[in-house]
Design a protein around this motif. Sequence first.
Motif, mmCIF file in Angstrom:
data_model
loop_
_atom_site.group_PDB
_atom_site.id
_atom_site.type_symbol
_atom_site.label_atom_id
_atom_site.label_comp_id
_atom_site.label_asym_id
_atom_site.label_seq_id
_atom_site.Cartn_x
_atom_site.Cartn_y
_atom_site.Cartn_z
ATOM 1 N N MET A 1 -8.057 0.636 4.970
ATOM 2 C CA MET A 1 -7.153 2.055 4.148
ATOM 3 C C MET A 1 -7.991 2.595 3.284
ATOM 4 N N ARG A 2 -8.843 2.144 2.626
ATOM 5 C CA ARG A 2 -9.818 2.856 1.599
ATOM 6 C C ARG A 2 -11.039 3.682 2.426
ATOM 7 N N ASP B 1 -7.598 -3.733 3.275
ATOM 8 C CA ASP B 1 -7.929 -2.504 2.163
ATOM 9 C C ASP B 1 -9.221 -1.822 2.540
ATOM 10 N N THR C 1 -3.696 6.344 6.588
ATOM 11 C CA THR C 1 -5.264 6.109 6.980
ATOM 12 C C THR C 1 -5.471 4.864 8.106
ATOM 13 N N LEU D 1 -2.412 5.347 2.128
ATOM 14 C CA LEU D 1 -3.149 4.266 2.725
ATOM 15 C C LEU D 1 -2.688 3.871 3.829
ATOM 16 N N PRO E 1 0.855 -1.224 0.022
ATOM 17 C CA PRO E 1 0.049 0.071 0.023
ATOM 18 C C PRO E 1 0.911 1.210 -0.069
#
Length: 296
Positions: A288-289, A285, A178, A175, A171
Amino acid sequence: MSRGDQALDFEGNEWEEFCRQALSRKFGAAWQKIPAKNRGDWGLEGFVRQQGIVVQCYADDSVSNQDRTTKQKAKLTADVPKLQRNTTVLEAVLDMQVDSYVFLVPRFDDKELLPHAKTKSDLARGWGLPWIAPSFAITVNDIDFLKEEWEALRGAMRPVIELAPAAAFAPNAALVETLVRKLDVIPRLAADAGRADTWRQMLVRNYVDGNGILLRLDEISPDYHDRITRIVAGREKHLALRTDASEPLDDLMELTSSLAEAIHRDISAIDDADVQSIAGNIVADWLMRCPLEYAP
């Protein structure tokens, strides 16, 4: 979860699709599904011709047994009256007296659902409709009702494909930043910097390892990759419900486990360890997103 175990955590569309396949296998040509696309499904998933059986399938997005039972009760409360509202068309289409309404749910853990089902059975019999038999009863059934079909459709006898990971990518810094921010608001990690760093490293590693597996899967079986994408999309819609989880770390582990179960349920040809890597990647994911975030 091993491929031989029963899976209990379905997203709604996954459960309905499995039920349609399983009921078709169980009853053969006697099974008739009722499509819902054009003005609804009349409160039924389908029926078994000349056997007096109608079926409704339901899975919810609950994260507790109490919430699940509440929603299952609400589903019966909403759907059973549709039998009366649609009585003219149902009498013509079914062309039989119905004595068994099978309410199919993936998980049924609260006996309080049974008296509720009986109340709705009494309600339906009280309408005095000619196509509802005097013996009409609603039965609550879980995946055990379709055990043989489960083994045939999702069982453990399929060959396991080899998934040597493809070259993966880590990442980017944004990311990871975050991810760190989200971990910092979890009380059990905010109070322990060492534990927070362990979780950060684990999630980044999960992201990288699972990414390699997914890239390889897309190379050798795009169909399997697409099926996983659909499973992920269905669950991602409900992540906001987890925002206020009382124990976010426990919730992350449960979320990863249930996602792995869902993937294995649909694609038993992928090895257990690879499925765990894929599930770990997806959860990392999500963090992070930003589809997944826990309240401070």
